[in-house]
Design a protein around this motif. Structure first.
Motif, short mmCIF file in Angstrom:
data_model
loop_
_atom_site.label_atom_id
_atom_site.label_comp_id
_atom_site.label_asym_id
_atom_site.label_seq_id
_atom_site.Cartn_x
_atom_site.Cartn_y
_atom_site.Cartn_z
N TYR A 52 0.81 -1.22 0.00
CA TYR A 52 0.00 0.00 0.00
C TYR A 52 0.85 1.27 0.00
N GLY A 53 2.15 1.12 -0.23
CA GLY A 53 3.01 2.29 -0.35
C GLY A 53 4.01 2.48 0.76
N ALA A 54 4.08 1.57 1.72
CA ALA A 54 4.98 1.77 2.86
C ALA A 54 6.43 1.84 2.44
N LEU A 55 6.86 0.92 1.56
CA LEU A 55 8.27 0.92 1.16
C LEU A 55 8.59 2.11 0.27
N THR A 56 7.73 2.38 -0.68
CA THR A 56 7.95 3.48 -1.62
C THR A 56 7.95 4.82 -0.89
N LEU A 57 6.90 5.09 -0.15
CA LEU A 57 6.77 6.39 0.50
C LEU A 57 7.70 6.50 1.71
N GLY A 58 8.00 5.37 2.35
CA GLY A 58 8.97 5.39 3.43
C GLY A 58 10.35 5.78 2.93
N ALA A 59 10.76 5.21 1.78
CA ALA A 59 12.07 5.56 1.21
C ALA A 59 12.14 7.03 0.82
N ILE A 60 11.03 7.53 0.28
CA ILE A 60 11.01 8.93 -0.17
C ILE A 60 10.98 9.89 1.01
N ALA A 61 10.08 9.63 1.97
CA ALA A 61 9.90 10.57 3.08
C ALA A 61 11.06 10.53 4.07
N ARG A 62 11.57 9.33 4.33
CA ARG A 62 12.62 9.21 5.34
C ARG A 62 14.02 9.55 4.81
#
Length: 375
Positions: A52-62
């Motif tokens: 649901y986007g945890a890896l993608t958005l986690g990599a981008i935001a963090r």
């Protein structure tokens, strides 16, 4: 500081108190990959299997990753990623099919391990052939779903495979050093298998349910298709998988225009190959969609349905009801839904309520086949 993972939703997938958008595996993969993510150059990070986007958005935001490429088999996952990104004001990623452009030149791949070893084999083969020679794959899963066979599959294509310590019932495998072409297995996707008893050739990519075989639920429904009264008009193979039902229907009733639809990218690619292999491309259109999205109300004469009624590993009644409602929406009054389902699930009352009068076409201890007429 708020963590982006705490704000993710599953929508448009099913949402319930016991269904989560993020799990311990997502967090572990991001933590294990953190040093590499912090140093990642633009366009060198790929995410495969993000739910649901945890890896993608986690990599981008963090970590401020840019130019990230992502592949999700389920369309609901793609839509959830987009919705989460828009709601949180995040960008910097593009969605791709499971094709060479997804991993070309990649130096870091974050992977949610698929349950299927065949799906893992197709992913590992693609990475080994097209990613940067220095690529590192950080692949995570729930310990209860992991086997040493996953290490073996990765090792066919990448020479170094290390298992890291487990945390919160999740574990990460780190794979690197793509093998030279002469050491890797021959390309095998999509696989192709002849079924003389059915007169059908089945093609399947690694992530397709039942592979190039024909599952017993599909066989149960196929056994009754000769009794179909509809001979022309429009039909939908809902949750088409590798496209076996769509092909059989197009051959049995040449006057029908058939739409085969599935939300799985692997299923759609497999079904398109199956349709072409059986010479019915002029009568079967394969499309990736959630349910019957894109098909007008009351426009279809027949729906065939043999999907898994699961959310992950759990049978969830909301899945079946949503699929029955999808079928009911697109059926014309008097049109029929022909469905096969596990007998112990006892879906007939739900079919009666959601679609209309339902008759039993066949039943054994494993499967029940029914026909429901749209009111």
């Amino acid at each position: 500081m708020s963590d982006v993972l705490d704000d993710l939703r599953r929508h448009p997938d099913l949402e319930a108190p016991n269904l989560y958008a993020v799990d311990a595996t997502d967090r572990l993969v991001l933590d294990e990959a953190a040093p590499a993510l912090a140093d990642a150059a633009d366009g060198t990070v790929v995410v495969i299997g993000d739910r649901y986007g945890a890896l993608t958005l986690g990599a981008i935001a963090r970590h401020g990753v840019t130019g990230l490429r992502t592949h999700q088999d389920r369309l609901t996952g793609e839509l959830a990623l987009r919705e989460n990104a828009e709601r949180l004001g995040l960008g910097g990623f593009t969605s791709h099919a499971l094709t060479p452009d997804l991993v070309a030149g990649a130096r870091l791949v974050l992977l949610q391990l698929p349950r299927s070893l065949d799906a893992l084999d197709e992913i590992a083969a693609l990475v080994a052939e097209h990613a940067d020679p220095a690529v590192v794959v950080v692949a995570g899963g729930r310990v209860k779903h992991m086997t040493t066979a996953m290490n073996d599959v990765l090792a066919r294509h990448l020479a170094v495979v290390e298992a890291r310590l487990a945390r919160q019932k999740s574990r990460v495998l780190v794979a690197s050093s793509p093998r030279p072409a002469v050491e890797r297995p021959a390309r095998r996707w999509p696989e192709r298998d002849e079924h003389p008893d059915l007169g059908i050739t089945v093609c399947a990519h690694g992530g397709a349910f039942a592979g190039a075989g024909v599952d017993i639920g599909t066989r149960a429904l196929l056994a009754h298709l000769d009794a179909l009264e509809v001979g022309e008009g429009t039909a939908v193979d809902l949750g088409c998988g590798t496209g076996v039902l769509a092909v059989a229907l197009a051959r049995l009733r040449p006057g029908l225009a058939v739409t085969a639809t599935d939300e799985s990218a692997a299923a759609v690619a497999s079904a398109r190959a199956t349709v072409e292999a059986n010479g019915v491309g002029d009568r079967v259109h394969v499309t990736r969609a959630v349910g019957t999205d894109g098909i007008p109300d009351a426009s279809v004469d027949l729906v065939l349905l043999n999907p898994p009624f699961h959310v992950g590993a759990t049978v969830h009644p909301g899945v079946a009801r949503a699929l029955f409602a999808d079928a009911a929406r697109v059926l014309r009054p008097g049109g029929e839904l022909w469905a096969v389902w596990n007998s112990h699930l006892r879906y007939r009352p739900t079919l009666e309520q959601v679609v209309g009068p339902t008759r039993q076409l066949g039943r054994d201890p494993k499967f029940t086949v029914t026909a429901s007429t749209r009111r």
